[in-house]
Scaffold this motif. Structure first.
Motif, PDB file in Angstrom:
ATOM      1  N   LEU A 113       0.813  -1.218   0.000  1.00 36.30           N
ATOM      2  CA  LEU A 113       0.000   0.000   0.000  1.00 36.30           C
ATOM      3  C   LEU A 113       0.848   1.270   0.000  1.00 36.30           C
ATOM      4  N   GLY A 114       0.178   2.346  -0.446  1.00 31.63           N
ATOM      5  CA  GLY A 114       0.722   3.689  -0.301  1.00 31.63           C
ATOM      6  C   GLY A 114       2.073   3.874  -0.946  1.00 31.63           C
TER       7      GLY A 114
ATOM      8  N   VAL B  84       2.934  -7.788 -11.231  1.00 29.13           N
ATOM      9  CA  VAL B  84       2.808  -6.586 -10.406  1.00 29.13           C
ATOM     10  C   VAL B  84       1.375  -6.059 -10.424  1.00 29.13           C
ATOM     11  N   ARG B  85       1.050  -5.330  -9.356  1.00 28.83           N
ATOM     12  CA  ARG B  85      -0.248  -4.660  -9.249  1.00 28.83           C
ATOM     13  C   ARG B  85      -0.025  -3.239  -8.762  1.00 28.83           C
ATOM     14  N   VAL B  86      -0.646  -2.304  -9.465  1.00 30.42           N
ATOM     15  CA  VAL B  86      -0.682  -0.910  -9.041  1.00 30.42           C
ATOM     16  C   VAL B  86      -2.116  -0.422  -9.202  1.00 30.42           C
ATOM     17  N   GLY B  87      -2.384   0.820  -8.799  1.00 34.66           N
ATOM     18  CA  GLY B  87      -3.719   1.369  -8.985  1.00 34.66           C
ATOM     19  C   GLY B  87      -4.219   2.116  -7.773  1.00 34.66           C
ATOM     20  N   LEU B  88      -5.306   2.860  -7.987  1.00 30.05           N
ATOM     21  CA  LEU B  88      -5.841   3.747  -6.959  1.00 30.05           C
ATOM     22  C   LEU B  88      -6.502   3.012  -5.805  1.00 30.05           C
ATOM     23  N   GLU B  89      -6.763   1.723  -5.929  1.00 31.93           N
ATOM     24  CA  GLU B  89      -7.265   0.985  -4.774  1.00 31.93           C
ATOM     25  C   GLU B  89      -6.238   0.988  -3.643  1.00 31.93           C
ATOM     26  N   ASP B  90      -4.964   0.934  -4.003  1.00 31.88           N
ATOM     27  CA  ASP B  90      -3.913   0.732  -3.014  1.00 31.88           C
ATOM     28  C   ASP B  90      -3.061   1.966  -2.747  1.00 31.88           C
ATOM     29  N   ASN B  91      -3.127   2.962  -3.606  1.00 37.60           N
ATOM     30  CA  ASN B  91      -2.251   4.125  -3.496  1.00 37.60           C
ATOM     31  C   ASN B  91      -2.848   5.280  -4.286  1.00 37.60           C
TER      32      ASN B  91
END
Length: 296
Positions: free
Chosen positions: A226-227, A244-251
């Motif tokens: 997160l963040g 990999v995973r990115v996105g506005l759910e986590d940050n």
């Protein structure tokens, strides 16, 4: 190191974040458009929650999921749709003097009800949160018991949907591996190693490696944190052989004080991965690598 990397973009999540970042999509149209933005930037998979358009809070309404899927499938975007099946596990314990007086924010339903939208919409991937968790610093407990998990895993298997196992702590992983032994998971089950969510696994690289070492050989897995740890975990995950995973759910941020969009977070992760010498897989390649059934 993983030389062929799949990027998942977690579009919006269910946390109360829409007021903190104007780019967090709320309506089905906004969610679909944000997934298309992430796809244009290089994401192969969109992990999707839906929200009540009036309150901006997380929702389980099937018609909202249906509209998002319809919009994506009607577009030229071929991104892999990954729908959450984790909603419906929120138990808000009452005050200390009366803990069974569950508050009105409680949304606790059984395993089958958590999968109603999966049964109707048949996405290529859906999630299964593999254990209960003290969530945050108050009286919220996310509930996912062994019986619920066995029921949910069996139903997802029957539906022919690929399951992504959300792992919030080492005990979650232990039980996921037990379900695999029991034949409740297909061979192409995916593992999502989630770090930094209070109070699950801390964002610690040694702990990540420990969980990776527990995984069966040739397993498809992804890790995220997160963040501020989200983008460093892009490199960490790829180095250990994962996706990999990115996105506005986590940050919510691209940098200190700079609000991000999903497309920007995906673009940044593409740069990290390619600068490490690896290649980004497109949705067609991701489907082949993960053994997905393809768009229906």
């Amino acid at each position: 190191m993983n030389q062929d990397v799949i990027i998942t973009c977690a579009i919006n999540g269910a946390a109360d974040t829409a007021e903190r970042n104007k780019h967090v999509p709320v309506t089905p149209e906004q969610i679909a458009n944000s997934a298309i933005e992430a796809w244009n930037a290089g994401a192969a998979i969109a992990h999707i929650h839906v929200r009540d358009p009036e309150t901006t809070q997380g929702s389980r309404r099937v018609e909202l999921y249906a509209e998002v899927c319809e919009r994506l499938r009607a577009s030229s975007c071929d991104i892999v749709i990954n729908l959450t099946a984790g909603m419906g596990g929120d138990l808000y314990i009452g005050p200390d003097e009366n803990p069974t007086a569950f508050t009105q924010d409680t949304d606790l339903v059984g395993a089958h009800e958590r999968l109603v939208h999966i049964e109707q919409l048949k996405p290529e991937i859906c999630t299964l949160d593999c254990g209960s968790l003290n969530f945050g610093d108050s009286n919220l407990v996310y509930v996912s018991t062994p019986e619920m998990l066995r029921i949910g895993a069996a139903r997802i298997q029957e539906l022919g949907v690929t399951v992504e196992l959300e792992i919030f702590d080492t005990g979650n992983l232990w039980f996921a591996l037990q379900m695999m032994k029991e034949g409740l998971l297909d061979d192409n089950a995916m593992f999502q190693l989630c770090q930094g969510i209070p109070w699950g696994t801390p964002p610690n690289f040694a702990l990540l490696k420990g969980m990776v070492d527990m995984l069966p050989a040739n397993t498809s897995w992804t890790a995220f944190a997160l963040g501020r740890n989200q983008l460093p975990w892009v490199a960490q995950s790829a180095l250990l052989g994962g996706h990999v995973r990115v996105g506005l759910e986590d940050n919510l941020y691209l940098g200190k004080g700079v609000l991000a969009t999903n497309g920007q977070l995906v673009e940044r992760s593409v740069n990290i991965i390619e600068n490490m010498g690896a290649r980004i897989l497109n949705p067609t390649e991701a489907r082949e690598k993960l053994g997905l059934r393809g768009i229906q």
